[in-house]
Design an enzyme around this catalytic site. Structure first.
Site, PDB file in Angstrom:
ATOM      1  N   PHE A  73       0.817  -1.229   0.000  1.00  0.00           N
ATOM      2  CA  PHE A  73       0.000   0.000   0.000  1.00  0.00           C
ATOM      3  C   PHE A  73       0.849   1.277   0.000  1.00  0.00           C
ATOM      4  O   PHE A  73       0.318   2.356  -0.077  1.00  0.00           O
ATOM      5  CB  PHE A  73      -0.984  -0.015   1.173  1.00  0.00           C
ATOM      6  CG  PHE A  73      -2.249  -0.804   0.900  1.00  0.00           C
ATOM      7  CD1 PHE A  73      -2.436  -1.510  -0.286  1.00  0.00           C
ATOM      8  CD2 PHE A  73      -3.270  -0.833   1.833  1.00  0.00           C
ATOM      9  CE1 PHE A  73      -3.607  -2.234  -0.531  1.00  0.00           C
ATOM     10  CE2 PHE A  73      -4.452  -1.545   1.593  1.00  0.00           C
ATOM     11  CZ  PHE A  73      -4.616  -2.247   0.425  1.00  0.00           C
ATOM     12  N   ARG A  74       2.144   1.170   0.133  1.00  0.00           N
ATOM     13  CA  ARG A  74       3.086   2.277  -0.157  1.00  0.00           C
ATOM     14  C   ARG A  74       3.032   3.478   0.766  1.00  0.00           C
ATOM     15  O   ARG A  74       3.662   4.500   0.464  1.00  0.00           O
ATOM     16  CB  ARG A  74       2.900   2.787  -1.599  1.00  0.00           C
ATOM     17  CG  ARG A  74       2.830   1.749  -2.688  1.00  0.00           C
ATOM     18  CD  ARG A  74       4.098   0.958  -2.818  1.00  0.00           C
ATOM     19  NE  ARG A  74       4.148   0.200  -4.058  1.00  0.00           N
ATOM     20  CZ  ARG A  74       4.949  -0.835  -4.239  1.00  0.00           C
ATOM     21  NH1 ARG A  74       5.753  -1.252  -3.281  1.00  0.00           N
ATOM     22  NH2 ARG A  74       4.961  -1.473  -5.378  1.00  0.00           N
ATOM     23  N   ASN A 104       7.817  -2.875   2.923  1.00  0.00           N
ATOM     24  CA  ASN A 104       8.769  -2.071   2.134  1.00  0.00           C
ATOM     25  C   ASN A 104       8.229  -0.672   1.853  1.00  0.00           C
ATOM     26  O   ASN A 104       8.127  -0.231   0.713  1.00  0.00           O
ATOM     27  CB  ASN A 104       9.192  -2.797   0.847  1.00  0.00           C
ATOM     28  CG  ASN A 104       8.049  -3.059  -0.122  1.00  0.00           C
ATOM     29  OD1 ASN A 104       6.879  -3.004   0.257  1.00  0.00           O
ATOM     30  ND2 ASN A 104       8.374  -3.350  -1.375  1.00  0.00           N
ATOM     31  N   ASP A 161       9.833  -8.864   2.419  1.00  0.00           N
ATOM     32  CA  ASP A 161       9.381  -8.972   1.029  1.00  0.00           C
ATOM     33  C   ASP A 161       9.967  -7.880   0.138  1.00  0.00           C
ATOM     34  O   ASP A 161      10.019  -6.714   0.505  1.00  0.00           O
ATOM     35  CB  ASP A 161       7.861  -8.923   0.953  1.00  0.00           C
ATOM     36  CG  ASP A 161       7.404  -9.083  -0.489  1.00  0.00           C
ATOM     37  OD1 ASP A 161       7.692 -10.136  -1.068  1.00  0.00           O
ATOM     38  OD2 ASP A 161       6.829  -8.137  -1.048  1.00  0.00           O
ATOM     39  N   HIS A 188      10.173 -14.023   1.031  1.00  0.00           N
ATOM     40  CA  HIS A 188      10.312 -13.770  -0.408  1.00  0.00           C
ATOM     41  C   HIS A 188      11.529 -14.600  -0.804  1.00  0.00           C
ATOM     42  O   HIS A 188      12.659 -14.190  -0.570  1.00  0.00           O
ATOM     43  CB  HIS A 188      10.537 -12.269  -0.610  1.00  0.00           C
ATOM     44  CG  HIS A 188      10.993 -11.853  -1.969  1.00  0.00           C
ATOM     45  ND1 HIS A 188      10.258 -10.994  -2.753  1.00  0.00           N
ATOM     46  CD2 HIS A 188      12.112 -12.142  -2.683  1.00  0.00           C
ATOM     47  CE1 HIS A 188      10.904 -10.777  -3.894  1.00  0.00           C
ATOM     48  NE2 HIS A 188      12.037 -11.465  -3.874  1.00  0.00           N
ATOM     49  N   HIS A 223       4.538 -15.847  -2.913  1.00  0.00           N
ATOM     50  CA  HIS A 223       4.518 -15.916  -4.384  1.00  0.00           C
ATOM     51  C   HIS A 223       5.354 -17.058  -4.994  1.00  0.00           C
ATOM     52  O   HIS A 223       6.339 -16.831  -5.703  1.00  0.00           O
ATOM     53  CB  HIS A 223       4.895 -14.589  -5.023  1.00  0.00           C
ATOM     54  CG  HIS A 223       6.048 -13.837  -4.418  1.00  0.00           C
ATOM     55  ND1 HIS A 223       7.286 -14.385  -4.232  1.00  0.00           N
ATOM     56  CD2 HIS A 223       6.135 -12.570  -3.964  1.00  0.00           C
ATOM     57  CE1 HIS A 223       8.086 -13.481  -3.690  1.00  0.00           C
ATOM     58  NE2 HIS A 223       7.396 -12.376  -3.519  1.00  0.00           N
ATOM     59  N   ASP A 288      -0.055  -9.949  -4.287  1.00  0.00           N
ATOM     60  CA  ASP A 288       1.189  -9.176  -4.450  1.00  0.00           C
ATOM     61  C   ASP A 288       0.899  -7.882  -5.208  1.00  0.00           C
ATOM     62  O   ASP A 288       1.666  -7.468  -6.086  1.00  0.00           O
ATOM     63  CB  ASP A 288       2.282  -9.997  -5.149  1.00  0.00           C
ATOM     64  CG  ASP A 288       3.670  -9.371  -4.971  1.00  0.00           C
ATOM     65  OD1 ASP A 288       3.787  -8.336  -4.291  1.00  0.00           O
ATOM     66  OD2 ASP A 288       4.636  -9.924  -5.545  1.00  0.00           O
ATOM     67  N   PRO A 302       9.519  -3.444 -10.893  1.00  0.00           N
ATOM     68  CA  PRO A 302       8.741  -4.671 -11.053  1.00  0.00           C
ATOM     69  C   PRO A 302       7.433  -4.590 -10.280  1.00  0.00           C
ATOM     70  O   PRO A 302       7.377  -3.997  -9.206  1.00  0.00           O
ATOM     71  CB  PRO A 302       9.654  -5.738 -10.442  1.00  0.00           C
ATOM     72  CG  PRO A 302      10.468  -5.003  -9.432  1.00  0.00           C
ATOM     73  CD  PRO A 302      10.601  -3.587  -9.914  1.00  0.00           C
TER      74      PRO A 302
HETATM   75  C1  NCD Z   1       7.297  -5.636  -5.240  1.00  0.00           C
HETATM   76  C2  NCD Z   1       7.048  -4.165  -5.004  1.00  0.00           C
HETATM   77  O1  NCD Z   1       6.869  -3.418  -5.981  1.00  0.00           O
HETATM   78  O2  NCD Z   1       7.030  -3.732  -3.847  1.00  0.00           O
HETATM   79  N1  NCD Z   1       7.303  -5.889  -6.659  1.00  0.00           N
HETATM   80  C3  NCD Z   1       7.029  -7.068  -7.250  1.00  0.00           C
HETATM   81  O3  NCD Z   1       7.235  -7.186  -8.459  1.00  0.00           O
HETATM   82  N2  NCD Z   1       6.541  -8.076  -6.576  1.00  0.00           N
HETATM   83  C4  NCD Z   1       8.562  -5.980  -4.548  1.00  0.00           C
HETATM   84  C5  NCD Z   1       9.288  -7.170  -5.070  1.00  0.00           C
HETATM   85  O4  NCD Z   1       8.990  -8.283  -4.644  1.00  0.00           O
HETATM   86  O5  NCD Z   1      10.190  -6.975  -5.896  1.00  0.00           O
END
Ligand code: NCD
Length: 412
Positions: A73-74, A104, A161, A188, A223, A288, A302
């Site tokens: 959720f950033r 993160n 993660d 992870h 995942h 995810d 990603p």
């Molecule tokens: C995740 C992210 O953006 O926080 N991205 C993803 O592709 N799953 C972190 C990660 O696992 O690289």
């Protein structure tokens, strides 16, 4: 977006949802369901509850609301990618009332204040229940354990993660502390510097299933994306290891060609993952949900913004094609994740939390940037037509999402 009014939806009189196909892991029948005081109180045919608020299902399908074990959720840190309010809105749009959010953020969720902040912000938004994950290592840097004792009361599990914990001495001590604290380690699984993503994953799954059993701490593998990992986890389960695992909708359904971690996989691997989900070797689907700005995505970040499309994608590709039945999908999206989180959710049994979702199985819709409530528009599904539209989401007896409208005013 029009907003639902709170008035008239009082939890006191309860909510009667009529004329639906009720499906959970164990049952599938036509009838009604009544929620009062936040709990499911009655399930049956032609229920009559004088004074109850009625939501007419008009033949739609009622499922336990979904529980996501893995989302980003950033906030704090990157609200331009997603806020806790916008993430909550996206969640209920996708039929989720419960979401575990990863550490993160900036600052990283390696101290109780960050977990508390997330929880309070989610309560302000008032749509979902948020469960924070605590970082295993300070700053996710892999060099020093976080204060796991201080974090434990505020998080359901520990995870770095985004990164696998590379150092064996570090993960060993993390398992030891997690065992004492009664919290799982959610890994992870990815060793850095190994070109073959399946091998990088399997090596770490192998290490962690071994340590989990040896130390007696629960392990949740995030995942899963390789057939070899599925085998290792199944063998560990048979040996009595306390291990569970999740798979994402994109690793089950999408062809390679979009940047995400772990990378998307071949059809052969997808088939193996689908079979493992159907058999229960894979416990749960987790989204995810990884929202990014267009600028960051173009720079190669990603991730897929996926919490809103998860059910419809899986329903369209796996249920309608006959590869998975709906009760099995419910088990993977609601029942097992609720059990893993230790919640009174995930089934339509009397006494369970009144968290349900109404879906329109036949309804086809197009995924567009406007349709997505998440700030992250990063999905390869833009322009795709899906079936299995989420029509309404109910959290503890309150309709938090109904046909394009959210309850309350959601900001942030
Ligand atoms: C995740 C992210 O953006 O926080 N991205 C993803 O592709 N799953 C972190 C990660 O696992 O690289």
């Amino acid at each position: 977006m029009r907003l639902l009014r709170r008035a008239g939806q009082g939890v006191n009189k309860g909510l009667l949802i009529t004329d639906v196909r009720l499906v959970d892991e164990r049952s599938d029948f036509r009838g009604d369901l009544y929620i009062k005081g936040g709990l499911i109180r009655a399930v049956g045919v032609n229920l009559r509850i004088p004074g109850a608020n009625v939501l007419s299902g008009e033949g739609r399908t009622l499922l336990p609301a979904f529980v996501d074990l893995h989302a980003h959720f950033r906030d704090p840190g990157y609200p331009e990618k997603e806020g806790i309010g916008s993430g909550s809105a996206a969640a209920v749009h996708g039929g989720y009332t419960t979401v575990a959010v990863m550490a993160n953020t900036a600052p990283v969720c390696d101290r109780p204040e960050v977990a508390l902040y997330m929880r309070v912000e989610a309560e302000k938004a008032g749509l979902i229940e948020l469960y924070a994950m605590g970082a295993i290592t300070r700053g996710l840097a892999g060099e020093e354990l976080s204060d796991m004792e201080a974090l434990a009361p505020h998080v359901w599990a520990f995870s770095d993660d985004g990164f696998g914990v590379q150092r064996t001495d570090m993960i060993l001590r993390a398992f030891q502390r997690a065992a004492t604290l009664g919290r799982p380690i959610a890994e992870h699984s990815e060793y850095l510097g190994i070109d073959d993503p399946a091998l990088a994953e399997e090596l770490m799954v192998n290490r962690d299933t071994f340590l989990s059993r040896r130390i007696g701490a629960a392990l949740h593998v995030e995942h899963v994306s390789s057939a070899g990992s599925v085998k290792l986890i199944a063998a560990a389960k048979r040996a009595g290891t306390r291990v569970t695992c999740e798979v994402t909708p994109h690793h089950l359904c999408l062809e390679p060609g979009y940047t995400v971690n772990p990378p998307l996989v071949t059809e052969k691997t997808r088939d193996r993952l689908i079979v493992a989900l159907a058999s229960g070797e894979i416990d749960a689907v987790a989204t995810d949900h990884a929202p990014h700005t267009a600028v960051d995505k173009n720079r190669g970040a990603p991730g897929i913004s996926g919490i809103e499309t998860a059910f419809s994608l899986l329903y369209t590709q796996l249920v309608r094609s006959g590869r998975l039945d709906l009760p099995t999908l419910v088990r993977a999206m609601a029942t097992r994740p609720a059990q893993i989180l230790g919640l009174n959710k995930g089934s339509l049994g009397i006494g369970r939390d009144g968290d349900v979702v109404l879906v329109e199985e036949g309804e086809e819709f197009t995924v567009t940037t406007d349709w997505l409530l998440s700030r992250g528009k990063n999905t390869p599904l833009l322009g795709e037509r899906l079936r299995g539209r989420v029509w309404a989401t109910v959290h503890r007896g309150e309709v938090v999402y109904l046909d394009g409208k959210l309850r309350g005013k959601v900001v942030g």
